[in-house]
Write an enzyme that holds these catalytic residues in place. Structure first.
Site, mmCIF file in Angstrom:
data_model
loop_
_atom_site.group_PDB
_atom_site.id
_atom_site.type_symbol
_atom_site.label_atom_id
_atom_site.label_comp_id
_atom_site.label_asym_id
_atom_site.label_seq_id
_atom_site.Cartn_x
_atom_site.Cartn_y
_atom_site.Cartn_z
ATOM 1 N N GLU A 121 14.632 1.806 -2.973
ATOM 2 C CA GLU A 121 15.566 1.231 -3.932
ATOM 3 C C GLU A 121 14.875 0.760 -5.220
ATOM 4 O OE1 GLU A 121 18.489 0.950 -1.796
ATOM 5 O OE2 GLU A 121 17.206 1.238 -0.048
ATOM 6 N N ARG B 109 0.843 -1.193 0.000
ATOM 7 C CA ARG B 109 0.000 0.000 0.000
ATOM 8 C C ARG B 109 0.880 1.244 0.000
ATOM 9 N NH1 ARG B 109 -3.784 2.336 -0.548
ATOM 10 N NH2 ARG B 109 -4.920 2.745 1.350
#
Lengths: 737, 201
Positions: free
Chosen positions: A704, A627
């Site tokens: 990342e 989410r």
């Protein structure tokens, strides 16, 4: 996990946006302090050897100079005195504690003066002679000297029949290289050290792990943690470079101790290339074998990464290969090659950024050898469970990422033949790649204070190097508590706040966000407890899930009469605020599932037919990061990572003069990062489905994932445009002509 | 290195400057200073005499400051005047983080000496808002999330305001080209373009 899924995900402006656009946000080097003096570092001019003689007399006589500190006169710090201790405590370079030179540009002196210009000028007067020793800086020609990494978690992996790939009817067997890259956050590293006697040290230091830095400093100085305070509130980018203590920090601490006054040491942009870490170069080999219908039967991935001669740095270059595709037969190995450079450090998506370039380029090559669509190839080899141990994924929406991004990109309209499309003087190509990054959660603690007027303060020693941590935490707190964002303040970036992991590895929202979420429940519980104790009946049977806060009042769902103001509640107990501290950690589900974020990248490039210049003209990324807590900052984070991917693919490269073992392009003129004109509009899509197990918000990490696979997608697009496969980053024009 | 030069013909410009400053001041200088000059604490004595008074208008406020001729406008702002909204990202004129306006034009303040700006009108990020009311570009940067870490942001905004004033906002390509002197490592570029487009309209 009882997954509540109540964070709205709407786009919210940054809570510190106003401070940042008006220039009032104070970064590390900008804290006004009385009696402050300036330190400028002098770097060695050889790569390896010992200092024979260092002459500081001219510098000492220069205007405004207070002191010149070298290994000859430096006060000695406990941790740096002996190389054995420094190694054990992981302190890195023993700055001013040894006459050994281990890399070019190594700090050998610190000139301290009243004013910056005086220190800068005097630094140019320090003369040093050396006894030189031979250095080794050329990565490519010393690969045979690589040795296995001592990090066990990176050790070689074998699964099934390791020769399977070579017996498959379709295969790819290629070598790839990635160069040294440098983080280069826009704010240069800086430390200001302030001693109170010998007992208390405060540092303002650019880092994004205030408590790790504090712990390291306490050990190095043989002080208790409580005696060291590390502050880093506003951070002008980091990308990993702020995850350890660097020599300039020790230099500032030494100088402040010797001079008994605050000393500020800021590194210069050229010094950012040698004193604050970098992404190590890699040499990799990827071999993949597949059946005629595109089913992977075996993979072999070998990698060598660069480290320094005085420390080992290791990262997970082959990690992604172990988990991304269903593949019963696998072999990976990883080695390190020590060279005469400073020590590398984690840089955004460490290991996976470079590993995914090799793997995902090889996958594109495999798709071409199979005459198969590269999106289909990835779907075909989707891993239903983690291929290493068959653990179920906590959530894995990689296929949905592929579908959504491909649709947005209009991938179906693509003609697969290389060099099949052009526009005036440009070849046009499209390419794609996927990526993955572990979704982790570390224990984190938050403290909250609610006052009678409904202002909520939440504290945790996390950092915000740019992703918008403060904003996301305020948003989580608001959604979890019902208190409007404008009444919530989140305090971070100080080591004496409640414990929190450093900002690295995409763990912040999953970890600190959980603590923030839980502390809001705790505050509700405390209010309920007061109500039960002082107001009785109405509240006795109430469950915590039914407690809500609105407009400075607490109430119980379905009981309108239960509404009571915070002020009234607190008055009953004769208190002015309600305070709570709580630590949140993952439960037992941590061991049951494999936790990862996923992403799919699609790129369009124009490659100039005569100059070989490459322009990225379109980029679509779809990311499964659970989410999404705040669409606005989350999109920016992914889009920003893609920009770094453009840099990685097309321009970023550290250049070394091997004869002298010295960098030759250590500034922004020589080391190119993407500028505005290099970057197209970047379309970011989120799957936005909750991970049921990682935390109550359902969020995975974002930091990342946007970079992993981005460079491969661009490289694959360049191949499609030109028919030239460039396996050595960056893809500069000379490689395409 | 100045001190090596025994031959007066080889005296560096810097040394010459100091010497003339010392000589010119002989009549009014206490003998201790002259002694200091002879005792090879020459630089230290010269320094006291090397500060130059200049007058600048910064964000509408006229200020008289003493600066050494070698002090950049950027370091004057940040280290002497406490105006740290202007950022140092490279000190080489390569990143644009230090962009300010001098008489309305965008300039890298790290590449200009403070003493060159005598009498000029300087605007920094601190002077852009009208009291509590943000400049439209500042508001647009927040709205479009044209920032992440925020360090390049003041320079981006100063550059963006000038870019609009220069009329270099006719299309995305032009905006990108004329904003390429301002680096952003967080990669907020597309959002910055959106912010500028909104203000330009």
């Amino acid at each position: 996990m009882n997954h509540t899924n109540t964070i709205s995900g709407d786009s919210t402006d940054r809570v510190d946006g106003r401070d940042k656009v008006t220039g009032t946000a104070k970064y590390t080097a900008e804290i006004p302090l009385p009696n402050l003096v300036y330190g400028v570092l002098v770097g060695s001019t050889i790569a390896k050897g010992v200092i024979k003689k260092i002459d500081t007399s001219a510098a000492e006589k220069a205007a405004g100079v207070i002191s010149v500190i070298t290994h000859k006169n430096s006060t000695k710090l406990f941790g740096l005195k002996k190389s054995k201790t420094a190694k054990k405590l992981d302190l890195g370079l023993r700055v001013f504690h040894s006459k050994d030179i281990v890399f070019n540009g190594q700090p050998i002196a610190l000139v301290v003066a009243d004013r910056l210009e005086q220190a800068q000028y005097a630094a140019s007067l320090v003369k040093c002679t050396y006894e030189q020793a031979p250095h080794t800086t050329d990565f490519g020609t010393h690969l045979d000297q690589a040795r296995p990494s001592s990090s066990k978690w990176l050790s070689d992996t074998k699964r099934g029949d390791v020769t399977a790939w070579s017996n498959a009817p379709f295969k790819v067997d290629q070598a790839y290289t990635t160069p040294q890259e440098v983080h280069n956050p826009m704010e240069m590293h800086s430390t200001t050290a302030i001693w109170e006697g010998d007992e208390k040290l405060t540092v303002y230091d650019k880092n994004h792990a205030v408590q790790d830095i504090r712990d390291t400093l306490a050990k190095a100085l043989k002080l208790e943690k409580e005696q060291v305070v590390v502050n880093s509130e506003f951070i002008g980018g980091g990308f990993g470079s702020g995850l350890r203590v660097w020599p300039h920090t020790f230099a500032a601490i030494i100088a402040a101790k010797m001079l008994k006054r605050p000393v500020k040491v800021s590194v210069t942009r050229p010094q950012m290339f040698t004193m604050t870490g970098y992404r190590p170069a890699t040499a990799q080999k990827v071999s993949i074998g597949a059946t005629k219908d595109g089913k992977i039967v075996g993979i072999k991935h070998e990698a060598i990464g660069q480290t320094s001669e005085y420390e080992e740095f290791a990262e997970s270059v082959t990690g992604i290969t172990k988990m991304l595709y269903a593949c019963p037969n696998l072999e990976t190995n990883y080695k390190v090659l020590p060279l005469t450079y400073s020590t590398p450090i984690w840089m955004r998506a460490p290991g996976e950024a470079t590993g995914s370039f090799a793997l995902e380029t090889a996958m594109d090559e495999l798709a071409y050898s199979l005459n198969m669509d590269p999106v289909q190839l990835r779907k075909k080899n989707y891993a239903e469970t983690h291929p290493d141990d068959n653990k179920p994924w906590s959530s894995n929406h990689l296929t949905e990422c592929l579908i959504k991004a491909a649709r947005q990109f209009d991938w179906e309209a693509r003609k697969p033949e290389p060099r099949s499309s052009s526009d005036r003087d440009w070849w046009v190509g499209t390419g794609m790649a996927v990526g993955s990054w572990g979704a982790w959660r570390a224990p984190a603690t938050a403290r909250a204070v609610l006052d009678s007027k409904g202002n909520l303060l939440i504290q945790s020693a996390t950092s915000d190097m740019g992703p918008g941590t403060s904003t996301t935490m305020v948003k989580i707190a608001s959604d979890a508590s019902g208190i409007p964002m404008g009444k919530i303040r989140f305090e971070l970036g100080k080591s004496n706040l409640p414990p929190s992991p450093g900002q690295g590895g995409s763990v912040t929202v999953a970890s600190v966000g959980s603590a923030v979420y839980d502390i809001c429940t705790e505050i509700k519980q405390k209010l309920l407890d007061i109500a039960v104790e002082t107001l009785g009946e109405t509240y006795k049977e109430a469950k915590i899930e039914d407690v809500f806060l609105i407009n400075g009042k607490m109430g119980i769902k379905g009981k309108p009469a239960s509404l009571v103001t915070f002020a009234d509640l607190m008055e009953k107990k004769n208190i002015t605020e309600v305070e709570a501290t709580k630590t949140s950690s993952s439960g037992e589900e941590g061991g049951k599932y494999a936790f990862y974020s996923f992403g799919a990248h699609f790129a369009e490039v124009y490659v100039h037919k005569y100059t070989g210049a490459v322009r990225v003209t379109r980029f679509v990324s779809c990311v499964d990061a659970g989410r999404i807590m705040n669409n606005k900052t989350a999109s920016s984070q992914i889009s920003g990572a893609v920009v770094m991917g453009i840099g990685m693919a097309l321009m970023e490269e550290q250049h070394m003069d091997h004869q002298h073992g010295r960098l030759v392009a250590n500034d922004f003129a020589g080391y190119h990062i993407p500028v505005q004109a290099d970057v197209p509009n970047i379309e970011v899509i989120f799957v936005d489905k909750a991970d049921p197990y990682l935390n109550k918000m359902g969020a995975k990490g974002l930091g990342e994932i946007g970079l992993i696979g981005a460079a491969a997608a661009i490289g694959n697009a360049v191949f499609h445009a030109t028919g030239k496969r460039v396996r050595n980053l960056p893809i500069t024009p000379d490689k395409l002509i | 290195m100045a001190k090596k030069n025994k031959n007066p013909l080889h005296t560096s410009r810097r040394t010459f400057f100091k010497q003339s400053a010392v000589l010119a001041a002989v009549a009014v200088t206490p003998s201790t200073v002259l002694e200091a000059a002879e005792n090879r604490t020459f630089d230290k004595a010269a320094y006291a005499l090397e500060q130059v008074p200049i007058t600048l208008s910064i964000n509408g406020k006229v200020q008289k400051v003493m600066v050494e001729p070698r002090v950049t406008l950027l370091d004057l702002l940040r280290e002497q005047l406490g105006l740290t909204g202007t950022k140092k990202g490279c000190d080489h004129g390569q990143c644009g983080a230090c962009t300010i306006h001098i008489d309305g034009r965008r300039v890298n303040s790290c590449l200009t000496l403070a003493i060159m700006q005598e009498g000029r009108e300087i605007t920094t990020i601190e002077g852009l808002a009208n009291g509590e009311e943000l400049h439209p570009m500042q508001a647009a940067f927040i709205k479009h999330d044209g920032l992440q870490c925020g360090y390049c942001t003041p320079g981006q905004i100063m550059s963006a305001v000038a870019c609009v004033n220069e009329g270099h906002t006719n299309n995305d390509f032009e905006i990108r080209e004329f904003m390429s002197g301002n680096l952003c490592r967080c990669g907020a570029y597309p959002n910055i373009v959106n912010a500028i487009k909104e203000v330009a309209q």
